[in-house]
Design a protein around this motif. Structure first.
Motif, mmCIF file in Angstrom:
data_model
loop_
_atom_site.group_PDB
_atom_site.id
_atom_site.type_symbol
_atom_site.label_atom_id
_atom_site.label_comp_id
_atom_site.label_asym_id
_atom_site.label_seq_id
_atom_site.Cartn_x
_atom_site.Cartn_y
_atom_site.Cartn_z
ATOM 1 N N LYS A 71 -11.813 5.863 4.078
ATOM 2 C CA LYS A 71 -12.370 4.511 3.913
ATOM 3 C C LYS A 71 -12.099 3.643 5.140
ATOM 4 O O LYS A 71 -13.003 2.998 5.667
ATOM 5 C CB LYS A 71 -11.761 3.842 2.661
ATOM 6 C CG LYS A 71 -12.042 4.596 1.373
ATOM 7 C CD LYS A 71 -11.348 3.961 0.180
ATOM 8 C CE LYS A 71 -9.825 4.052 0.220
ATOM 9 N NZ LYS A 71 -9.320 5.430 0.161
ATOM 10 N N SER A 72 -10.841 3.640 5.574
ATOM 11 C CA SER A 72 -10.496 2.787 6.722
ATOM 12 C C SER A 72 -11.177 3.277 7.994
ATOM 13 O O SER A 72 -11.669 2.468 8.791
ATOM 14 C CB SER A 72 -8.981 2.763 6.933
ATOM 15 O OG SER A 72 -8.337 2.243 5.801
ATOM 16 N N SER A 73 -11.229 4.590 8.168
ATOM 17 C CA SER A 73 -11.883 5.136 9.367
ATOM 18 C C SER A 73 -13.363 4.769 9.375
ATOM 19 O O SER A 73 -13.924 4.425 10.419
ATOM 20 C CB SER A 73 -11.735 6.654 9.405
ATOM 21 O OG SER A 73 -10.400 7.028 9.256
ATOM 22 N N ASP A 108 -2.667 -0.916 12.158
ATOM 23 C CA ASP A 108 -2.355 0.413 12.679
ATOM 24 C C ASP A 108 -3.199 1.469 11.998
ATOM 25 O O ASP A 108 -3.755 2.354 12.634
ATOM 26 C CB ASP A 108 -0.873 0.760 12.423
ATOM 27 C CG ASP A 108 0.039 -0.142 13.219
ATOM 28 O OD1 ASP A 108 -0.479 -0.817 14.126
ATOM 29 O OD2 ASP A 108 1.239 -0.163 12.923
ATOM 30 N N ARG A 109 -3.254 1.354 10.678
ATOM 31 C CA ARG A 109 -3.955 2.401 9.941
ATOM 32 C C ARG A 109 -5.441 2.375 10.211
ATOM 33 O O ARG A 109 -6.112 3.386 10.189
ATOM 34 C CB ARG A 109 -3.696 2.247 8.452
ATOM 35 C CG ARG A 109 -2.287 2.600 8.103
ATOM 36 C CD ARG A 109 -2.026 2.254 6.691
ATOM 37 N NE ARG A 109 -2.407 3.328 5.815
ATOM 38 C CZ ARG A 109 -2.712 3.137 4.552
ATOM 39 N NH1 ARG A 109 -2.713 1.951 4.044
ATOM 40 N NH2 ARG A 109 -3.021 4.154 3.797
ATOM 41 N N MET A 110 -5.939 1.183 10.443
ATOM 42 C CA MET A 110 -7.380 1.108 10.686
ATOM 43 C C MET A 110 -7.740 1.590 12.070
ATOM 44 O O MET A 110 -8.901 1.834 12.339
ATOM 45 C CB MET A 110 -7.872 -0.316 10.499
ATOM 46 C CG MET A 110 -8.118 -0.615 9.054
ATOM 47 S SD MET A 110 -9.459 -1.737 8.788
ATOM 48 C CE MET A 110 -10.743 -1.217 9.841
ATOM 49 N N ILE A 155 -13.973 -5.401 1.536
ATOM 50 C CA ILE A 155 -12.764 -5.270 0.721
ATOM 51 C C ILE A 155 -12.527 -3.782 0.493
ATOM 52 O O ILE A 155 -13.365 -3.106 -0.104
ATOM 53 C CB ILE A 155 -12.925 -5.986 -0.632
ATOM 54 C CG1 ILE A 155 -13.260 -7.463 -0.415
ATOM 55 C CG2 ILE A 155 -11.648 -5.844 -1.467
ATOM 56 C CD1 ILE A 155 -13.594 -8.217 -1.692
ATOM 57 N N GLU A 156 -11.417 -3.286 1.000
ATOM 58 C CA GLU A 156 -11.090 -1.867 0.806
ATOM 59 C C GLU A 156 -10.071 -1.727 -0.316
ATOM 60 O O GLU A 156 -9.024 -2.368 -0.290
ATOM 61 C CB GLU A 156 -10.508 -1.256 2.094
ATOM 62 C CG GLU A 156 -10.156 0.229 1.919
ATOM 63 C CD GLU A 156 -9.408 0.848 3.108
ATOM 64 O OE1 GLU A 156 -9.563 0.404 4.247
ATOM 65 O OE2 GLU A 156 -8.665 1.818 2.852
ATOM 66 N N THR A 157 -10.386 -0.892 -1.300
ATOM 67 C CA THR A 157 -9.408 -0.604 -2.361
ATOM 68 C C THR A 157 -9.324 0.892 -2.578
ATOM 69 O O THR A 157 -10.296 1.617 -2.400
ATOM 70 C CB THR A 157 -9.792 -1.204 -3.726
ATOM 71 O OG1 THR A 157 -11.096 -0.769 -4.060
ATOM 72 C CG2 THR A 157 -9.712 -2.702 -3.735
HETATM 73 MG MG LIG Z 1 -7.350 3.016 4.124
#
Ligand SMILES: [Mg+2]
Ligand SMILES: Nc1nc2c(ncn2[C@@H]2O[C@H](COP(=O)(O)OP(=O)(O)OP(=O)(O)O)[C@@H](O)[C@H]2O)c(=O)[nH]1
Length: 332
Positions: A71-73, A108-110, A155-157
């Motif tokens: 999702k983040s990527s 960082d994670r994104m 919005i990421e969940t």
């Molecule tokens: Mg993520």
């Protein structure tokens, strides 16, 4: 910290109008402050934002799916494409595990590449774990703040279940990101969440035929749900590789198509109305409990009050109903 007076609220409002990032952070802190003495100021701020026209038409997209699906990527890849053509992008990541981190961890994670912070992209992470309920209304309040400044809000969940249902009510378009591999589709069916997303994405298409197979399975399963009536939105199933930047344009096109459909069909307004009702009910129930809510006729009465034509925002109504509940309780 001292209580922010009206002065503080109007200062934040001014800052937001100027697109000032510090004001955005302050506004997010205020609307997420659980202390009762901050609550009125938060609702006043939100009400003022709701009344104020924005220079852009805000668009909210939810990105949900299993942990590690990408999702983040994917969001990172989408943001890269979008950022030059839109007036700002705000991102809320509802993080199930991390402690409140002020966005650093998320940053960082994104792996947001190249100067994200300077180019109109604003990140905020919200830790879900330390909350007892109140996640949906906090997310909604944050989304309202970001929408007042940024044209696109993501919005990421994580997860399958409750959080999708909640986030689905906050956004204009809900994107579900699936992992290639057997088993996922069955899991969606069991959880009964296939009805919610507007777009499905099987990410990591670079892993080969297994991604294509998952896509066909998902498509077939969606077909089993019954074909959509004419004029109804048929959720597409797309293939992407966030890693190789494949399928990102098609994803953006599908979002645009859904956004257009949602506006024209009235679905967008329906969802926003549902979102307003949920916000009001959840935030009153959290503050005053079911018993307090019952003093003004319960959730149904709140929905009716919100449905009645009014100049006031849901936030102003929450303030007003809160006062009604308080006076009903003190009369007892
Ligand atoms: Mg993520
Ligand atoms: N091969 C491949 N790996 C990917 C792709 N997209 C993401 N990944 C990898 O998958 C892992 C998880 O990616 P994230 O973007 O953090 O996934 P997420 O869904 O945001 O994860 P959570 O927020 O923890 O639920 C990382 O190791 C990524 O490098 C892709 O398109 N192809």
């Amino acid at each position: 910290m001292s209580q922010p007076g009206r002065g503080a609220v109007s200062q934040i409002l001014e800052g937001l109008a100027a697109g000032d990032r510090t004001a955005v952070s302050e506004a997010l802190n205020l609307v997420d402050d659980r202390r009762p003495e901050q609550r009125e100021a938060a609702l006043e701020l939100l009400d003022a934002l709701a009344q104020r026209p924005t220079p852009h038409t805000p668009y909210r997209v939810g990105i949900t799916g299993a942990p590690g699906a990408g999702k983040s990527s994917l969001l990172n890849a989408v943001v890269e494409r979008l950022r030059d053509s839109v007036t700002g992008i705000g991102i809320i990541a509802v993080d199930p595990s991390s402690q409140r981190s002020g966005g650093a961890l998320l940053g960082d994670r994104m792996r947001l590449s190249g100067g994200a912070r300077e180019s109109g992209v604003f990140l905020r992470s919200m830790a879900a774990r330390d909350r007892l309920g109140g996640l949906a209304d906090a997310t909604q309040a944050s989304a309202a703040v970001l929408s007042s400044v940024f044209e696109w809000v993501f919005i990421e969940t994580v997860g399958i279940g409750q959080s999708e249902c909640e986030v689905a009510q906050l956004v204009d378009t809900l994107v579900f990101v699936a992992q290639p591999g057997a088993g996922d589709t069955l899991q969606f069916m069991k959880a009964g969440i296939l009805e919610l997303p507007d777009l499905f994405v099987v990410n990591k298409s670079d892993t080969g035929p297994v991604a294509e197979r998952t896509r066909s399975e998902l498509q077939a399963t969606l077909g089993l749900l019954g074909s959509a009536d004419e004029g109804e939105w048929q959720p597409p199933v797309l293939l992407t590789s966030a890693r190789d930047r494949q399928g990102i344009d098609a994803l953006l096109e599908a979002m645009a198509a859904h956004q257009k459909h949602a506006r024209q069909s009235g679905q967008l307004e329906d969802r926003r109305q549902n979102g307003r009702v949920n916000f009001a009910v959840e935030s009153l129930a959290r503050r005053y409990g079911e018993y307090g809510l019952a003093q003004i006729g319960g959730a149904q009465a709140v929905a009716q009050r919100l449905a009645a034509p009014s100049e006031r925002s849901a936030f102003a109504l929450v303030l007003e109903l809160g006062r009604e509940i308080e006076s009903a309780l003190t009369r007892r």
